[in-house]
Design a protein around this motif. Structure first.
Motif, PDB file in Angstrom:
ATOM      1  N   ILE A 157      37.734  43.087  42.929  1.00  0.00           N
ATOM      2  CA  ILE A 157      38.674  41.993  42.670  1.00  0.00           C
ATOM      3  C   ILE A 157      38.351  40.855  43.621  1.00  0.00           C
ATOM      4  CG2 ILE A 157      41.091  41.273  42.839  1.00  0.00           C
ATOM      5  CD1 ILE A 157      41.814  44.229  42.172  1.00  0.00           C
ATOM      6  N   LEU A 159      39.514  37.162  44.971  1.00  0.00           N
ATOM      7  CA  LEU A 159      40.585  36.172  45.066  1.00  0.00           C
ATOM      8  C   LEU A 159      40.073  34.962  45.828  1.00  0.00           C
ATOM      9  CD1 LEU A 159      43.659  38.424  45.977  1.00  0.00           C
ATOM     10  CD2 LEU A 159      42.947  37.610  43.714  1.00  0.00           C
ATOM     11  N   ALA A 255      46.771  41.305  41.410  1.00  0.00           N
ATOM     12  CA  ALA A 255      45.784  40.241  41.597  1.00  0.00           C
ATOM     13  C   ALA A 255      45.987  39.127  40.575  1.00  0.00           C
ATOM     14  CB  ALA A 255      44.372  40.814  41.503  1.00  0.00           C
ATOM     15  N   ASP A 256      46.308  39.484  39.327  1.00  0.00           N
ATOM     16  CA  ASP A 256      46.573  38.477  38.298  1.00  0.00           C
ATOM     17  C   ASP A 256      47.881  37.730  38.572  1.00  0.00           C
ATOM     18  OD1 ASP A 256      44.254  39.234  36.960  1.00  0.00           O
ATOM     19  OD2 ASP A 256      45.303  40.697  35.702  1.00  0.00           O
ATOM     20  N   ARG A 276      42.711  34.087  41.035  1.00  0.00           N
ATOM     21  CA  ARG A 276      41.726  35.145  40.868  1.00  0.00           C
ATOM     22  C   ARG A 276      40.469  34.566  40.234  1.00  0.00           C
ATOM     23  NH1 ARG A 276      42.514  41.182  38.182  1.00  0.00           N
ATOM     24  NH2 ARG A 276      40.439  41.928  38.799  1.00  0.00           N
TER      25      ARG A 276
END
Length: 278
Positions: A157, A159, A255-256, A276
């Motif tokens: 992930i 960011l 995260a979204d 993101r």
């Protein structure tokens, strides 16, 4: 200017862009987020005073986040200098249906009446509101259930921290993107505002996430009476492959969620703005 307050049903998350036109030359500390925080509350008080006062007095997390001013202005001595009759924008992200309704209506009324709002040492008028996805790159909408349903079980992930981000622990300011801090902040916001919270035990998995790549710098942000330092840039987090797929989907949903909720300290004053990146 008429702006509908129904943007697609219940449990909505939304980010809008509000364009302001300054009435005279203004100098604002830091990113301008502190002044925008005051402007938003002035707008809400003019439309729904009781709601605004209750929101301001709340000790818990508040159901909105703000960017700083998004347009470029010269900075001298830690202050943004904005000439008179300049159009400038900021982003407001709203985490509850009630907050969306009050905020959109308040700013729509101000745009229609051209009523000035205080902005730091000067004032500004609402020139336009971009609220439909596709009208501006930073305008977004989703629902809490949709974020969960669409969440992947990806192990990596990334960011992008668009504004300085830090975490407050008592009198200590933490300026490292520790996974348990980043995802803990998002988890707390989700638990506070989502209609269906996650099982609290899922947060135990955050300590197993690792930072696998980063490109960061620190930045000092001036406020009227103090300064805050934070990290800014790109971080890639990696979940262990043996982490349960359900937990990975929760982490991906958070995260979204970050583009709406922000991360860390002073998210209602321009800090902790996050997107993101694929």
């Amino acid at each position: 200017m008429r702006v509908p307050v129904d943007i697609g049903g219940a449990n909505v998350l939304a980010s809008f862009i509000i364009a302001l036109q300054t009435d005279r030359d203004i100098a604002l500390p830091g990113l301008g987020g502190e002044a925008l925080h005051g402007l938003v509350f002035e707008a809400l008080r003019g439309h729904a005073k009781a709601f605004a006062e209750q929101l301001h007095a709340a000790q818990d997390d508040k159901p909105f986040t703000l960017s700083g001013l998004l347009t470029s202005h010269p900075k001298r001595d830690g202050r943004l200098h904005i000439p008179a009759q300049t159009t400038t924008e900021f982003r407001v992200s709203l985490l509850t249906d009630e907050m969306i309704e009050y905020t959109l209506t308040a700013f729509a009324n101000l745009a229609a009446t051209e009523t000035p709002l205080r902005l730091g040492s000067g004032s500004a008028r609402v020139q336009a509101i971009a609220f439909r996805p596709g009208t501006h790159p930073a305008v977004l909408s989703a629902t809490y259930p949709a974020l969960v349903q669409a969440a992947s079980d990806a192990t990596r992930i990334t960011l992008h921290f668009l504004s300085p981000t830090s975490f407050r622990a008592g009198d200590v300011q933490e300026i490292l993107p520790k996974p348990e801090r980043v995802f803990g902040s998002l988890f707390n916001a989700w638990q506070t505002f989502a209609p269906i919270p996650f099982d609290h035990s899922l947060s135990d998995a955050f300590a197993r996430i690792r930072v696998s790549e980063y490109d960061l710098r620190t930045e000092l942000v001036a406020f009227a009476r103090y300064k805050v330092i934070g990290f800014k840039g790109r971080v890639t987090f990696t979940c262990p492959r043996d982490l349960d797929a359900t937990m990975r989907r929760v982490i991906n949903a958070l995260a979204d969620f970050a583009c709406f909720a922000g991360v860390g300290y002073k998210t209602t004053m321009g800090l902790g703005q996050v997107h993101r990146r694929s």
